[in-house]
Design a protein around this motif. Structure first.
Motif, short mmCIF file in Angstrom:
data_model
loop_
_atom_site.label_atom_id
_atom_site.label_comp_id
_atom_site.label_asym_id
_atom_site.label_seq_id
_atom_site.Cartn_x
_atom_site.Cartn_y
_atom_site.Cartn_z
N CYS A 182 2.91 -2.62 -8.73
CA CYS A 182 3.96 -3.10 -9.64
C CYS A 182 4.64 -4.34 -9.08
CB CYS A 182 4.98 -2.00 -9.93
SG CYS A 182 4.28 -0.61 -10.82
N ASN A 183 5.90 -4.21 -8.65
CA ASN A 183 6.66 -5.35 -8.13
C ASN A 183 6.71 -5.35 -6.61
OD1 ASN A 183 7.26 -6.23 -10.69
ND2 ASN A 183 9.10 -4.96 -10.81
N GLY A 184 5.71 -4.79 -5.96
CA GLY A 184 5.73 -4.72 -4.51
C GLY A 184 4.35 -4.50 -3.93
N ARG A 197 3.75 8.89 4.69
CA ARG A 197 2.63 8.05 5.11
C ARG A 197 2.48 6.82 4.21
NH1 ARG A 197 -0.69 9.84 9.51
NH2 ARG A 197 -1.96 8.19 8.71
N TRP A 198 2.88 6.92 2.95
CA TRP A 198 2.80 5.81 2.01
C TRP A 198 4.19 5.26 1.77
CZ3 TRP A 198 -1.64 3.66 0.25
CH2 TRP A 198 -2.80 4.40 0.41
N CYS A 199 4.35 3.97 1.85
CA CYS A 199 5.64 3.32 1.59
C CYS A 199 5.43 2.15 0.65
CB CYS A 199 6.26 2.80 2.89
SG CYS A 199 6.65 4.10 4.06
N VAL A 200 6.48 1.80 -0.09
CA VAL A 200 6.43 0.66 -1.00
C VAL A 200 7.39 -0.40 -0.47
CG1 VAL A 200 6.82 -0.18 -3.33
CG2 VAL A 200 5.90 2.11 -2.97
N ALA A 201 6.90 -1.59 -0.25
CA ALA A 201 7.73 -2.73 0.17
C ALA A 201 7.82 -3.67 -1.03
CB ALA A 201 7.10 -3.43 1.36
N PHE A 238 1.10 -11.85 -2.67
CA PHE A 238 0.53 -10.72 -1.93
C PHE A 238 0.05 -11.12 -0.54
CE2 PHE A 238 -3.10 -7.92 -0.94
CZ PHE A 238 -2.43 -6.71 -0.90
N ILE A 239 -0.51 -12.30 -0.42
CA ILE A 239 -1.04 -12.76 0.88
C ILE A 239 0.09 -12.96 1.88
CG2 ILE A 239 -2.25 -14.65 2.05
CD1 ILE A 239 -3.85 -14.98 -0.59
N HIS A 240 1.19 -13.60 1.47
CA HIS A 240 2.33 -13.80 2.37
C HIS A 240 2.96 -12.47 2.74
CE1 HIS A 240 2.32 -18.14 2.35
NE2 HIS A 240 2.27 -18.15 1.01
N ALA A 241 3.03 -11.56 1.79
CA ALA A 241 3.61 -10.24 2.06
C ALA A 241 2.76 -9.48 3.08
CB ALA A 241 3.74 -9.44 0.77
N SER A 242 1.45 -9.52 2.93
CA SER A 242 0.59 -8.80 3.87
C SER A 242 0.65 -9.39 5.27
CB SER A 242 -0.85 -8.77 3.37
OG SER A 242 -1.36 -10.08 3.26
N ARG A 243 0.73 -10.71 5.36
CA ARG A 243 0.85 -11.35 6.68
C ARG A 243 2.18 -11.00 7.34
NH1 ARG A 243 -1.37 -17.31 5.07
NH2 ARG A 243 -3.57 -16.75 4.93
N TYR A 244 3.25 -11.00 6.56
CA TYR A 244 4.57 -10.65 7.09
C TYR A 244 4.59 -9.20 7.59
CZ TYR A 244 9.51 -9.63 7.39
OH TYR A 244 10.74 -9.23 7.84
#
Length: 79
Positions: free
Chosen positions: A62-64, A26-30, A39-45
């Motif tokens: 951390c780094n993701g 259920r939890w994943c790390v991107a 963080f904002i660009h990552a969440s939109r993507y």
């Protein structure tokens, strides 16, 4: 009279064991690509790729980005 259930009624000697699938996590790390840590660009993507992400299911890690999927379909898309 006391009733004592027979727990072996449903057991057959030649029965095939039930096959169970392990559900996707259920939890994943991107992780960020090319060292970019926005963080904002990552969440939109991620929202564009997998669909709606409820508030509180996306966190910095951390780094993701740590992301909790809302259903099995989203979890499979992430894995």
């Amino acid at each position: 009279m006391d009733y004592i259930p027979n727990i072996f009624d449903n057991h057959l000697e030649n029965s095939v064991p039930e096959v169970r699938e392990i559900p996707p996590p259920r939890w994943c790390v991107a992780y960020y690509r090319n060292g970019r840590r926005n963080f904002i660009h990552a969440s939109r993507y991620l929202a564009k790729e997998i669909g709606t992400i409820p508030e509180g299911n996306l966190k910095k890690y951390c780094n993701g980005v740590l992301l909790r999927s809302i259903d099995i379909t989203q979890a499979r898309m992430l894995s």
